[in-house]
Design an enzyme around this catalytic site. Sequence first.
Site, short mmCIF file in Angstrom:
data_model
loop_
_atom_site.label_atom_id
_atom_site.label_comp_id
_atom_site.label_asym_id
_atom_site.label_seq_id
_atom_site.Cartn_x
_atom_site.Cartn_y
_atom_site.Cartn_z
N GLU A 164 -3.63 -14.52 12.32
CA GLU A 164 -4.51 -15.20 11.37
C GLU A 164 -4.37 -16.70 11.61
OE1 GLU A 164 -3.78 -14.30 7.29
OE2 GLU A 164 -4.01 -12.14 7.59
N ASP B 17 -3.41 -20.97 -2.49
CA ASP B 17 -2.21 -21.21 -1.67
C ASP B 17 -1.15 -22.01 -2.40
OD1 ASP B 17 -2.65 -19.97 0.94
OD2 ASP B 17 -4.42 -21.25 0.99
N TYR C 214 -6.60 -6.25 3.20
CA TYR C 214 -5.47 -7.17 3.02
C TYR C 214 -4.98 -6.99 1.59
CZ TYR C 214 -2.92 -11.66 3.48
OH TYR C 214 -1.97 -12.64 3.53
#
Lengths: 405, 290
Positions: free
Chosen positions: B67, B78, B193
Amino acid sequence: MNKPLPNTYRQGPDSQGRFGQFGGRFVAETLMPLILEVEQAYEAAKRDPAFDAEWRRLLTHYVGRPSPLWFAERLTAHLGGAKVYFKRDELNHTGAHKINAVLGQILLAKRMGKTRIIAETGAGQHGVATATVCALFDLPCTVFMGATDVERQQPNVFRMKLLGAEVVPVTSGAATLKDAMNEALRYWVANVQDTYYCIGTVAGPHPYPVMVRDFQSVIGEEAKQQMQAAEGRLPDALVAAIGGGSNAMGLFYPFLDDSSVRMYGVEAAGHGVETEQHAASLTKGRPGVLHGNRTYLLQDAHGQITEAHSISAGLDYPGVGPEHSWLHELGRVQYVSATDDEALAAFQLCSKLEGIIPALEPAHALAHVIRMAPTLPKEEIILMNLCGRGDKDIFTVARHLGVEM
Amino acid sequence: MTGSDREAPQRSVDRPHPASRIAAKFAALKAEGRGALVTYLQGYDPDRETSLALLRGLPGAGADLIEVGVPFTDPMADGPAIQRAAQRALKVGATLEGVLGLVRDFRQGDDGTPIILMGYYNPILAYGVDRFCVDAAAAGVDGLIVVDVPPEEAGEIEPQARAAGLDLIRLVAPTTDDARLPRVLAATSGFVYYVSITGITGTRSATAASLEEAIPRIRKHTSLPIAIGFGIRTPQQAGEAARLADGAVVGTALVDTLAASLEEDGTARPETVGLVLDQVGALAAAVRGR
């Protein structure tokens, strides 16, 4: 792009939370179920007369609504043109319009069984309003505030702490409102089970833009009736400052279909829209996606968000509510701007002529009124939203005027 | 739509179907009887040259899928480590175009390792969604994770990604309930994911017990491979996740190693690449059950 029906500007958003191409729900999967839960809860609350009655009871007896409509006679004489009226939302408990939507949202959070409230704040007005209502309802409250704003809005930081809220200074990015919103979203992702995120403006993922607008529309609804009582007619022009745009949406929305009423949203031009130091998303930005919605943003050619600048911490945001982006593209509202210096001059003029110290945010709106009123005939009526009081700004203003305090 | 029954997208005949690299890799690993190690590093962190050296070194060190994070000023999913990585990358001039250039350079020496771009929507919007999907496929990108485009907004990019043969890998979170899972999975291709925690990247780890409950729940709804990410830091955690699911994604732990190796001004030191690749090697050994 969806076009509105030709006879109304008041039908948005659609079921996807879109105003034309603007709005939507651009959030990570972790938040998506929660956003849908907020939307469902809000739809149910809207249909519940008991919810509305409780909100209006609090507006009347806790906030002090309706806020007065004030004919600013000395200012009108000074400007020598159109009559200027103020909608005095600075007289609300906590000193700004923010508490209208905070009360609605905290009542919603309680219905949803949430036990912890978070909020972002720029100038601190939304943080103070949230901390206040959380004190009233005995809910723990965490307010995310850019470290830069913590510095320049010390009185409000102290107020929030007195009210029992925890204030978290955010140091990422430019450490202002945008970064506070990022951090609040990050905290929310990590605490989805018990936490409600009380957003302070008409931005963010659907349903926040429509929900905050609906709660703030109490401003325009009252003003419409009050103007009818005072002048027997509609105003000719509405003027309001725009950061995220909640006070402006609240004033404009009930008038959107009154075609004789012109509307002006005043963005913060900072050092000037021709410089890099401003917060004029609609004037100088272009559409993009940030904080859950598609809207006009200040960004570079590569889609990186650029920092906004304004003397007013409440307008210092590189985006704007999606409904404003839509009204801008339709041309229903004219979006103009006022610089730091123009806002400072308006701040002082209002204090001297009307005995009202405005917040720096509505001082931007007033700067446009000062430009516009002298060009209009004396029979015309301008209604400006005086959405906050200036106590919190006296230190900032003193510093800019070179006064030691 | 699943990986197996999707229509063949239009593609040029002179390059392999880009999305096939992801399916081929998971199929090969399944035959080997092990899960995948998926690594995440931000493109251009801390500079283009180091970033390219890391990319080129990753397959040899044991990364099965790669990735590449696309730097963005406001990465709202994040944690602090990846926020700082984005700031370092932006400081040296990272752009989406530049990251595609990195992938193009990587592809000159590696035609087998799947590359997935992970990032936020606004840089793609600024680039132009149509042009981006075509250029990404041409550069050798196999899949996209666009964090802030949930299935509700899939119309924004899904048609273009499909037409270009790019997989759209979606996040499934602990908050994604059984009622919602089919909708999310229907919009997913390549692999799923699984965000193992309710939280942002690199801040805490899921318990083995919660994963043992979550992965079978997702399996009931999909035949796609499942990779677990957000909060996997150690070789032991990576090994467990890769055995429980079909892959383990490690990002923040690598970004932390990279950051710790830098000069005070944020520039790379000679040992930066080696330190990160050594850590990848240790993670790979655990995933391979060694």
